[in-house]
Scaffold this motif. Structure first.
Motif, PDB file in Angstrom:
ATOM      1  N   MET A 129       0.781  -1.140  -0.069  1.00  0.00           N
ATOM      2  CA  MET A 129      -0.133   0.038   0.169  1.00  0.00           C
ATOM      3  C   MET A 129       0.622   1.321   0.132  1.00  0.00           C
ATOM      4  SD  MET A 129      -3.077  -0.633  -0.276  1.00  0.00           S
ATOM      5  CE  MET A 129      -4.035   0.954   0.251  1.00  0.00           C
ATOM      6  N   ASN A 130       1.902   1.353   0.558  1.00  0.00           N
ATOM      7  CA  ASN A 130       2.868   2.406   0.723  1.00  0.00           C
ATOM      8  C   ASN A 130       3.543   2.670  -0.580  1.00  0.00           C
ATOM      9  OD1 ASN A 130       2.327   3.344   3.250  1.00  0.00           O
ATOM     10  ND2 ASN A 130       3.527   1.841   4.269  1.00  0.00           N
ATOM     11  N   ARG A 131       3.756   1.433  -1.067  1.00  0.00           N
ATOM     12  CA  ARG A 131       4.352   1.662  -2.500  1.00  0.00           C
ATOM     13  C   ARG A 131       3.187   2.308  -3.699  1.00  0.00           C
ATOM     14  NH1 ARG A 131       8.771   0.380  -5.730  1.00  0.00           N
ATOM     15  NH2 ARG A 131       8.704   1.545  -7.518  1.00  0.00           N
ATOM     16  N   LEU A 132       1.999   1.782  -3.250  1.00  0.00           N
ATOM     17  CA  LEU A 132       1.018   2.572  -3.981  1.00  0.00           C
ATOM     18  C   LEU A 132       0.899   4.100  -3.953  1.00  0.00           C
ATOM     19  CD1 LEU A 132      -1.698   2.072  -5.739  1.00  0.00           C
ATOM     20  CD2 LEU A 132      -3.099   1.891  -3.657  1.00  0.00           C
ATOM     21  N   PHE A 133       0.957   4.525  -2.595  1.00  0.00           N
ATOM     22  CA  PHE A 133       0.977   5.715  -2.345  1.00  0.00           C
ATOM     23  C   PHE A 133       2.095   6.598  -2.912  1.00  0.00           C
ATOM     24  CE2 PHE A 133      -1.185   4.583   1.996  1.00  0.00           C
ATOM     25  CZ  PHE A 133      -2.262   4.345   1.324  1.00  0.00           C
ATOM     26  N   VAL A 134       3.295   6.056  -2.790  1.00  0.00           N
ATOM     27  CA  VAL A 134       4.519   6.615  -3.426  1.00  0.00           C
ATOM     28  C   VAL A 134       4.146   6.925  -4.914  1.00  0.00           C
ATOM     29  CG1 VAL A 134       6.824   6.359  -3.957  1.00  0.00           C
ATOM     30  CG2 VAL A 134       5.980   5.960  -1.698  1.00  0.00           C
ATOM     31  N   ASP A 135       3.938   5.626  -5.600  1.00  0.00           N
ATOM     32  CA  ASP A 135       3.830   5.685  -7.113  1.00  0.00           C
ATOM     33  C   ASP A 135       2.728   6.666  -7.747  1.00  0.00           C
ATOM     34  OD1 ASP A 135       5.596   3.884  -7.330  1.00  0.00           O
ATOM     35  OD2 ASP A 135       4.357   2.281  -7.615  1.00  0.00           O
ATOM     36  N   ARG A 136       1.519   7.039  -6.834  1.00  0.00           N
ATOM     37  CA  ARG A 136       0.333   7.822  -7.277  1.00  0.00           C
ATOM     38  C   ARG A 136       0.741   9.091  -6.795  1.00  0.00           C
ATOM     39  NH1 ARG A 136      -2.942   4.163  -9.952  1.00  0.00           N
ATOM     40  NH2 ARG A 136      -4.515   5.959 -10.318  1.00  0.00           N
ATOM     41  N   MET A 137       1.662   9.532  -5.885  1.00  0.00           N
ATOM     42  CA  MET A 137       1.991  10.668  -5.578  1.00  0.00           C
ATOM     43  C   MET A 137       0.917  11.091  -4.475  1.00  0.00           C
ATOM     44  SD  MET A 137       3.805  12.812  -8.657  1.00  0.00           S
ATOM     45  CE  MET A 137       4.504  13.897  -7.459  1.00  0.00           C
ATOM     46  N   VAL A 138       0.507  10.214  -3.705  1.00  0.00           N
ATOM     47  CA  VAL A 138      -0.635  10.372  -2.585  1.00  0.00           C
ATOM     48  C   VAL A 138      -0.004  10.626  -1.335  1.00  0.00           C
ATOM     49  CG1 VAL A 138      -2.678   9.592  -1.597  1.00  0.00           C
ATOM     50  CG2 VAL A 138      -2.237   9.039  -3.912  1.00  0.00           C
ATOM     51  N   ASP A 139      -0.405  11.802  -0.616  1.00  0.00           N
ATOM     52  CA  ASP A 139       0.251  12.051   0.765  1.00  0.00           C
ATOM     53  C   ASP A 139      -0.600  11.082   1.690  1.00  0.00           C
ATOM     54  OD1 ASP A 139       1.369  12.801   2.831  1.00  0.00           O
ATOM     55  OD2 ASP A 139       0.668  15.081   2.850  1.00  0.00           O
ATOM     56  N   ALA A 140      -0.047   9.754   1.926  1.00  0.00           N
ATOM     57  CA  ALA A 140      -0.767   9.043   2.836  1.00  0.00           C
ATOM     58  C   ALA A 140       0.194   7.783   3.415  1.00  0.00           C
ATOM     59  CB  ALA A 140      -2.004   8.301   2.171  1.00  0.00           C
ATOM     60  N   VAL A 141      -0.085   7.155   4.497  1.00  0.00           N
ATOM     61  CA  VAL A 141       0.686   6.154   4.932  1.00  0.00           C
ATOM     62  C   VAL A 141       0.006   5.139   5.505  1.00  0.00           C
ATOM     63  CG1 VAL A 141       1.162   7.311   7.022  1.00  0.00           C
ATOM     64  CG2 VAL A 141       2.846   5.732   6.109  1.00  0.00           C
ATOM     65  N   LEU A 142       0.265   3.853   5.362  1.00  0.00           N
ATOM     66  CA  LEU A 142      -0.334   2.643   5.972  1.00  0.00           C
ATOM     67  C   LEU A 142       0.645   2.056   7.218  1.00  0.00           C
ATOM     68  CD1 LEU A 142      -3.003  -0.007   4.884  1.00  0.00           C
ATOM     69  CD2 LEU A 142      -0.810  -0.627   6.081  1.00  0.00           C
ATOM     70  N   VAL A 143       0.235   1.966   8.513  1.00  0.00           N
ATOM     71  CA  VAL A 143       0.924   1.484   9.457  1.00  0.00           C
ATOM     72  C   VAL A 143       0.288   0.252   9.908  1.00  0.00           C
ATOM     73  CG1 VAL A 143       2.097   3.586  10.074  1.00  0.00           C
ATOM     74  CG2 VAL A 143       0.064   2.981  11.166  1.00  0.00           C
TER      75      VAL A 143
END
Length: 275
Positions: free
Chosen positions: A38-52
């Motif tokens: 999921m964090n790779r998805l956020f990085v690839d789509r330039m979304v300011d989000a994080v899953l912990v």
């Protein structure tokens, strides 16, 4: 730096005050692969989000999930073992898959502050099977485990066209309850048994947590399994479980658990309305 399940390293941006939060809750939680994907998805789509990942003991789960729901910048929760059944009790709305399974692995905050639950284990697992060349259509499938994942995988297999689903679980009552729900939609295509139908099954699936620990026994025996059968496991860590090793040693085809999650990432993206 974070390492993906495929061994690829990538850097997660430092969260800011505007970062949207997501969590995955389980007990244990060290085995989950969702944070990396999921964090790779956020990085690839330039979304300011994080899953912990968050580990919480069963006695504390109700307080923890209700507390998370009150975090204003937390948009979604993923749920893993052993909380998929009870997660439904903490949602205001159940989408069809969660309703049919009676379990959920994802909860989304709505604009009005309510929470919607869904379950993507089943469709993710079946898409992974099909993508790997193990289409269950017109096949006999033995599914071991009528718990949180199994209740989602079972209807997805039938919806995909499995000719017969043989269900088994340590709790015969739980298996019978799931079979009863499935019979309404798919009559005469479900059978409950004390063990997998080794001799007639094209695909045999472990949908239990047995195999997470190195000392775990096999979730089911492989005696009598046909030489052309596929043995699948939903466990993602270790990637090669004791069951899959034993199947490979017999020359059987195997299907590891990571395919179930990797297929779900796009489903999560749509469910959480990530751009």
């Amino acid at each position: 730096m974070v390492q993906s399940p495929q061994g690829e390293a990538f850097r997660v941006p430092c969260p800011s005050g505007a970062t949207r939060l997501f969590a995955v809750i389980g007990h244990p939680v060290a085995q989950v692969q969702a944070p990396a994907l999921m964090n790779r998805l956020f990085v690839d789509r330039m979304v300011d989000a994080v899953l912990v990942p968050i580990e919480v003991a069963p006695a504390d789960f109700p307080v923890m999930i209700e507390g998370l729901k009150r975090i204003a910048n937390l948009d979604g929760i993923l749920v893993t073992v052993p909380y998929k059944f009870v997660a439904c009790d903490h949602a205001d709305h159940l989408d069809e898959a969660a309703r049919l399974a009676g379990s959920a692995n994802a909860l989304r905050r709505e604009a009005d502050g309510s929470w919607t639950a869904d379950n993507f284990d089943g469709v993710g697992f079946v898409q992974g099977l099909v993508g790997a060349g193990h289409d269950p259509r017109e096949k006999v499938v033995s599914l071991v485990g009528a718990g949180g994942a199994g209740t989602s995988i079972a209807p997805a297999l039938l919806a995909c066209g499995a000719r017969l689903l043989v269900l088994s679980d340590v709790s015969a009552e739980r298996a019978m309850q799931l079979a009863g729900r499935l019979e309404v939609e798919w009559p005469r295509r479900v059978r409950v048994a004390s063990a997998p139908a080794a001799a007639e099954s094209d695909i045999l699936i472990n949908a239990t947590p047995v195999g997470l620990r190195a000392e775990d026994p096999l979730p089911f025996g492989l005696d009598g399994v046909r030489a052309d059968a596929v043995v699948a496991d939903i466990i993602m860590k270790p990637a090669e479980t004791r069951l899959l090793k034993a199947a490979l040693a017999r020359g059987l085809r195997v299907h590891p658990g990571i395919h179930m999650l990797s297929e779900q990432i796009e489903l999560y993206r749509r469910f959480f309305r990530i751009p």
